[in-house]
Design an enzyme around this catalytic site. Structure first.
Site, PDB file in Angstrom:
ATOM      1  N   THR A 132     -12.127   1.961 -27.086  1.00 17.16           N
ATOM      2  CA  THR A 132     -10.996   2.361 -26.754  1.00 17.16           C
ATOM      3  C   THR A 132     -10.456   2.887 -28.482  1.00 17.16           C
ATOM      4  O   THR A 132     -10.884   2.402 -29.615  1.00 17.16           O
ATOM      5  CB  THR A 132     -10.059   0.882 -26.252  1.00 17.16           C
ATOM      6  N   GLU A 157     -12.003   3.894 -21.419  1.00 16.62           N
ATOM      7  CA  GLU A 157     -12.621   2.523 -21.160  1.00 16.62           C
ATOM      8  C   GLU A 157     -14.459   2.489 -21.810  1.00 16.62           C
ATOM      9  O   GLU A 157     -14.221   1.919 -22.878  1.00 16.62           O
ATOM     10  CB  GLU A 157     -12.488   2.670 -19.437  1.00 16.62           C
ATOM     11  N   SER A 204      -6.724  -4.179 -20.662  1.00  9.34           N
ATOM     12  CA  SER A 204      -5.994  -5.282 -21.266  1.00  9.34           C
ATOM     13  C   SER A 204      -5.528  -4.696 -22.458  1.00  9.34           C
ATOM     14  O   SER A 204      -5.004  -5.409 -23.581  1.00  9.34           O
ATOM     15  CB  SER A 204      -7.082  -5.697 -21.294  1.00  9.34           C
ATOM     16  N   ASP A 211     -12.100  -0.501 -14.177  1.00  4.39           N
ATOM     17  CA  ASP A 211     -11.260  -0.939 -14.560  1.00  4.39           C
ATOM     18  C   ASP A 211     -10.514  -2.529 -13.161  1.00  4.39           C
ATOM     19  O   ASP A 211      -9.302  -2.855 -13.152  1.00  4.39           O
ATOM     20  CB  ASP A 211     -10.001  -0.232 -15.140  1.00  4.39           C
TER      21      ASP A 211
END
Length: 579
Positions: free
Chosen positions: A399, A419, A464, A439
């Site tokens: 990321t 991802e 997240s 995810d």
């Protein structure tokens, strides 16, 4: 508020020989980290600044700021360049969460550019003949691809907060894509080690990244004319050139006809995609306000929970990364992750008790569970919670994060991702497609209870990502920060906030600190750093200690009275640029 003194003493621990514990296969997939940290210097500029994960991206954003562009203008230019020069981490085939501050009005808002599941997708998307697929089976190919959201979110933000013409923001990346850029060591290593096996199997990506069957070497000049052509069209026609027409048709074809795990994406899925503008979620912390993204980003809420739990303690009295500090922050993190895994998901589909999770009384009660020894925490019962199963899913650290402050004091904190490293391995028109649908929890039901983060058509998977802004007692912007790192983002950002707000470190010192993470599973200490010396004492406390390369990529800007101070994580090749 009176701070609670530490009710336990850790320093009496008998030091035991460190039990070396090998990382699980999942945890060895962190190729971007580095154990030997290169010392970075704090960077100052008087007016405007970009901190991003690649020098060419930071420079692209700086050029836009120097031309009179706004923070969101610079964010667009920076993201377009990251998609070219750091394609393993983010790009227009992925999604993003954007926090935006408008200085003249004091408005703080966010844009949710998270991917969505195709309308045809359902809870058993990752079931193969009645058997649930493993993550390593699921992420490659078409089934894992969500509708990309980053371009739509950036376009919506530009419509409100942009100053320069849309097309001008594309020019630098188009030039570099046609001229070529030098492949760096990090990308070359990821390719050589084969961190994404799908990339070697799926055309055209395998031909682009493995010409003649060999991984691109560091120093290679890589051109991407297809990406340049598509960007020219989007620059001229707007984001409709991505979500409709030839690119949309090519994207759907690539997903649904993938030779590995064909998907269920439709042209309507792309044409109907909408980014969501939302209020940021904030919490009081000492004299500050800390703000981040709301759900489906679990990152922001978990970071705020950790900080709310830690507010009960006098962290200022502890030394940075001391035994007491590592233990206390780790325990707060465990509590936050227990709640995250149970309750956080897309609020358009599931009741998410955000107010209850951040309520001061709830956090104060949860903080009483912090004890002298390591223990397994379970989710609490915040107000508004419903009965749900705990669902976990691996999230990997590929990321990117960028922090920007423009000359007018406007700011962007943006975390962006595809991802896994190089995403799904599928490539269309010079950009890679995400694998963000992994995810979601692959298992929709656990112990006869639904998992909040299960797959549903049109739903956004939990993330997240945790872009953060901090405001001081006078409601003035103080800090812009965020990080990549999968689910460890939560730990990286919270630890850095403590370092700046409690330990009064400058932002470069804060993000250069040795990292430690705890996700209610085990305590990871950054290998090759001074933290390793704490391992025996932490084992004595009952921790399952593992030494690992911890792949943060923090980029931060601190707003000072007469200048900006910027920092880039020494674990990556990021840069701070400004004037």
């Amino acid at each position: 508020m009176k701070k609670t003194s530490l009710s336990f003493s850790l320093l009496f621990c008998v030091l035991l020989p460190l039990q070396t514990i090998a990382a699980s296969p999942q945890e060895t997939r962190e190729p971007e980290a580095a154990t030997g940290l290169v010392k970075q210097q704090l960077t100052h500029y008087p007016r405007a600044m970009v901190a991003a994960a690649h020098p060419l991206a930071a420079d692209a954003g700086k050029k836009i700021l120097a031309a009179g562009g706004s923070a969101i203008d610079a964010a667009i230019a920076t993201q377009l360049m990251l998609g070219l020069v750091e394609p393993q981490s983010s790009g227009i085939g992925g999604g993003a969460f954007i926090l935006h501050f408008q200085a003249d009005t004091g408005q703080l808002t966010s844009f949710d550019g998270r991917e969505t599941a195709p309308a045809a997708a359902g809870p058993w998307l990752f079931s193969d003949n009645g058997k649930m697929m493993g993550w390593r089976e699921a992420y490659v190919g078409g089934k894992s691809v969500g509708v990309p959201g980053v371009l739509k979110a950036l376009a919506d933000a530009h419509q409100q907060f942009g100053k320069l013409p849309w097309a001008q923001l594309f020019a630098e990346t188009i030039t570099v894509a046609e001229r070529g850029f030098v492949v760096n060591e990090r990308m070359a290593k990821q390719l050589a080690l084969g961190w994404n096996q799908g990339l070697k199997q799926l055309s055209p990506a395998k031909d682009f990244y493995y010409p003649n069957g060999q991984a691109l070497a560091a120093g290679t000049v890589l051109k991407n004319p297809q990406y340049a052509t598509l960007l020219r069209k989007i620059a001229t026609e707007g984001v409709s050139a991505f979500y409709q027409g030839e690119n949309a048709a090519a994207l759907v074809q690539a997903v649904n006809n993938a030779t590995i795990n064909p998907g269920q994406l439709s042209l309507d899925d792309l044409a109907n995609y909408q980014a969501q503008q939302k209020d940021a979620v904030c919490i009081a912390y000492r004299v500050y306000q800390i703000c981040s993204m709301t759900a489906p980003s679990s990152g922001g809420i978990a970071v705020l929970q950790i900080m709310g739990l830690l507010e009960q303690y006098d962290l200022k009295a502890l030394k940075p990364n001391s035994l007491d500090a590592v233990h206390l922050i780790s325990q707060a993190s465990r509590l936050a992750f227990a709640d995250r895994d149970r309750y956080l998901a897309d609020p358009d589909f599931v009741t998410v008790p955000i107010a209850g999770l951040l309520a001061p009384d709830y956090l104060k009660q949860r903080a009483t569970l912090i004890g002298a020894r390591d223990q397994q925490f379970v989710a609490g019962q915040p107000q508004g919670a419903i009965a749900l199963a705990t669902g976990t899913v691996p999230e990997f650290p590929n990321t990117s994060h960028l922090s920007i402050v423009d000359a007018a004091g406007n700011a962007v904190s943006m975390t962006t991702s595809i991802e896994n490293v190089f995403g799904s391995g599928l490539m269309v028109n010079g950009y890679l497609l995400n694998n963000q649908l992994t995810d979601f929890s692959l298992e929709p039901v656990v112990d006869a209870l639904l998992v909040a983060n299960r797959v549903e058509g049109g739903k956004r998977p939990r993330s997240s990502m945790a872009p953060v802004m901090v405001f001081d007692a006078d409601n003035q912007l103080k800090l812009v920060i965020g990080s990549p790192g999968g689910s460890r983002i939560i730990n990286y950002v919270a630890q850095s906030l403590v370092a700046v707000l409690d330990w009064q470190l400058d932002v470069q010192q804060a993000i250069s600190l040795p990292r430690f993470t705890h996700r209610n599973d085990y305590l990871a200490l950054e290998a090759g750093t001074d933290l390793v010396e704490l391992a025996p004492a932490l084992q004595q406390l009952g921790y399952d200690v593992r030494l690992q390369d911890l792949n943060s990529g923090l980029h931060a800007i601190e707003v000072m009275a007469d200048q900006l101070a910027g920092a880039a994580d020494p674990r990556r090749e990021g840069k701070v640029a400004g004037f």
